[in-house]
Design a protein around this motif. Sequence first.
Motif, short mmCIF file in Angstrom:
data_model
loop_
_atom_site.label_atom_id
_atom_site.label_comp_id
_atom_site.label_asym_id
_atom_site.label_seq_id
_atom_site.Cartn_x
_atom_site.Cartn_y
_atom_site.Cartn_z
N MET A 249 -2.53 -1.44 -15.99
CA MET A 249 -2.35 -2.41 -15.09
C MET A 249 -2.67 -2.17 -13.52
SD MET A 249 1.00 -4.71 -14.28
CE MET A 249 0.63 -5.75 -15.66
N CYS A 250 -3.19 -2.79 -12.83
CA CYS A 250 -3.69 -2.54 -11.46
C CYS A 250 -2.44 -2.29 -10.51
CB CYS A 250 -4.56 -3.49 -10.94
SG CYS A 250 -5.18 -3.31 -9.22
N PRO A 251 -2.38 -1.30 -9.81
CA PRO A 251 -1.15 -1.17 -8.72
C PRO A 251 -1.18 -2.24 -7.69
CG PRO A 251 -2.38 0.85 -8.92
CD PRO A 251 -3.25 -0.06 -9.48
N THR A 252 -0.26 -3.05 -7.45
CA THR A 252 -0.25 -4.41 -6.57
C THR A 252 1.07 -4.07 -5.67
OG1 THR A 252 -0.82 -5.13 -8.64
CG2 THR A 252 -0.03 -6.76 -6.68
N LEU A 253 0.58 -4.36 -4.22
CA LEU A 253 1.52 -4.54 -3.24
C LEU A 253 1.54 -5.81 -2.79
CD1 LEU A 253 3.36 -2.95 -0.89
CD2 LEU A 253 1.15 -2.81 0.26
N LEU A 254 3.12 -6.36 -2.60
CA LEU A 254 3.21 -7.72 -2.07
C LEU A 254 3.40 -7.60 -0.59
CD1 LEU A 254 3.45 -10.85 -2.83
CD2 LEU A 254 5.94 -10.30 -3.11
N ILE A 255 2.78 -8.32 0.23
CA ILE A 255 2.94 -8.41 1.69
C ILE A 255 3.46 -9.75 1.98
CG2 ILE A 255 1.82 -8.05 3.98
CD1 ILE A 255 0.00 -6.11 2.71
N GLY A 256 4.37 -10.07 2.61
CA GLY A 256 4.75 -11.46 3.21
C GLY A 256 5.64 -11.23 4.49
N LYS A 257 5.71 -12.32 5.08
CA LYS A 257 6.60 -12.49 6.25
C LYS A 257 7.93 -12.72 5.93
CE LYS A 257 6.84 -14.37 10.85
NZ LYS A 257 6.23 -15.05 11.81
N ARG A 258 8.35 -13.53 4.94
CA ARG A 258 9.72 -13.98 4.43
C ARG A 258 9.60 -13.69 3.01
NH1 ARG A 258 9.99 -19.24 7.86
NH2 ARG A 258 10.12 -18.16 9.86
N LEU A 259 10.35 -12.59 2.57
CA LEU A 259 10.50 -12.24 1.23
C LEU A 259 11.89 -12.17 0.81
CD1 LEU A 259 7.71 -9.64 0.69
CD2 LEU A 259 7.57 -12.16 -0.01
N GLY A 260 12.20 -13.28 -0.25
CA GLY A 260 13.60 -13.14 -0.60
C GLY A 260 13.81 -12.30 -1.80
N ILE A 261 15.04 -12.13 -2.20
CA ILE A 261 15.29 -11.31 -3.59
C ILE A 261 14.65 -11.99 -4.71
CG2 ILE A 261 16.95 -10.32 -5.11
CD1 ILE A 261 16.58 -8.69 -2.54
N GLU A 262 14.78 -13.51 -4.78
CA GLU A 262 14.03 -14.10 -6.05
C GLU A 262 12.47 -13.95 -5.95
OE1 GLU A 262 15.76 -15.53 -8.53
OE2 GLU A 262 17.53 -14.67 -7.49
N GLU A 263 12.00 -14.31 -4.76
CA GLU A 263 10.52 -13.84 -4.84
C GLU A 263 10.17 -12.56 -5.25
OE1 GLU A 263 11.45 -17.08 -1.76
OE2 GLU A 263 12.20 -15.06 -1.87
N ILE A 264 10.67 -11.72 -4.99
CA ILE A 264 10.52 -10.16 -5.32
C ILE A 264 10.70 -10.16 -6.73
CG2 ILE A 264 11.29 -7.81 -5.23
CD1 ILE A 264 11.91 -8.72 -2.03
N LYS A 265 11.87 -10.61 -7.52
CA LYS A 265 12.01 -10.53 -8.77
C LYS A 265 10.85 -10.97 -9.54
CE LYS A 265 17.06 -10.43 -8.74
NZ LYS A 265 18.28 -10.93 -9.12
N HIS A 266 10.68 -12.16 -8.70
CA HIS A 266 9.27 -12.97 -9.65
C HIS A 266 8.19 -12.33 -9.42
CE1 HIS A 266 7.39 -16.58 -11.12
NE2 HIS A 266 6.49 -16.46 -10.13
N ALA A 267 7.83 -11.65 -8.45
CA ALA A 267 6.73 -11.03 -8.28
C ALA A 267 6.85 -9.50 -9.27
CB ALA A 267 6.46 -10.41 -7.00
N ALA A 268 7.83 -9.09 -9.49
CA ALA A 268 7.96 -7.91 -10.45
C ALA A 268 7.49 -8.28 -11.59
CB ALA A 268 9.50 -7.42 -10.34
N THR A 269 7.66 -9.36 -11.96
CA THR A 269 7.38 -9.94 -13.57
C THR A 269 5.92 -10.02 -13.88
OG1 THR A 269 7.50 -12.14 -13.08
CG2 THR A 269 9.33 -11.53 -13.79
N PHE A 270 5.04 -9.96 -12.74
CA PHE A 270 3.66 -9.99 -12.73
C PHE A 270 3.20 -8.46 -12.33
CE2 PHE A 270 4.55 -14.49 -11.53
CZ PHE A 270 3.87 -15.02 -12.49
N GLY A 271 3.81 -7.55 -12.15
CA GLY A 271 3.47 -6.16 -12.13
C GLY A 271 3.58 -5.62 -10.75
N VAL A 272 4.29 -6.34 -9.66
CA VAL A 272 4.03 -5.74 -8.52
C VAL A 272 4.73 -4.59 -8.32
CG1 VAL A 272 4.85 -6.33 -6.04
CG2 VAL A 272 3.53 -8.28 -7.31
#
Length: 77
Positions: free
Chosen positions: A1-24
């Motif tokens: 899997m390709c290493p992935t970095l999520l960048i955002g202005k407003r990231l809540g715990i739910e968004e981060i958990k959701h992103a983790a399911t996609f390999g972030v």
Amino acid sequence: MCPTLLIGKRLGIEEIKHAATFGVRACMVKPFSGADLLERVAKILKPAPPARPAGNGYVPQRSGSGPQISPSGDFFL
């Protein structure tokens, strides 16, 4: 899997958990410096330690539960 970095202005715990399911693998909250971005990318691209052979009873343990928040406000998965 390709290493992935999520960048955002407003990231809540739910968004981060959701992103983790996609390999972030890491998240950064804006604003951040160019040096911080380069450091984070270097950490993500650093090769993982070699896996141990199967059948030795080794089970990797994850420290903590859920995303970790650094003193600078960055999230680590």
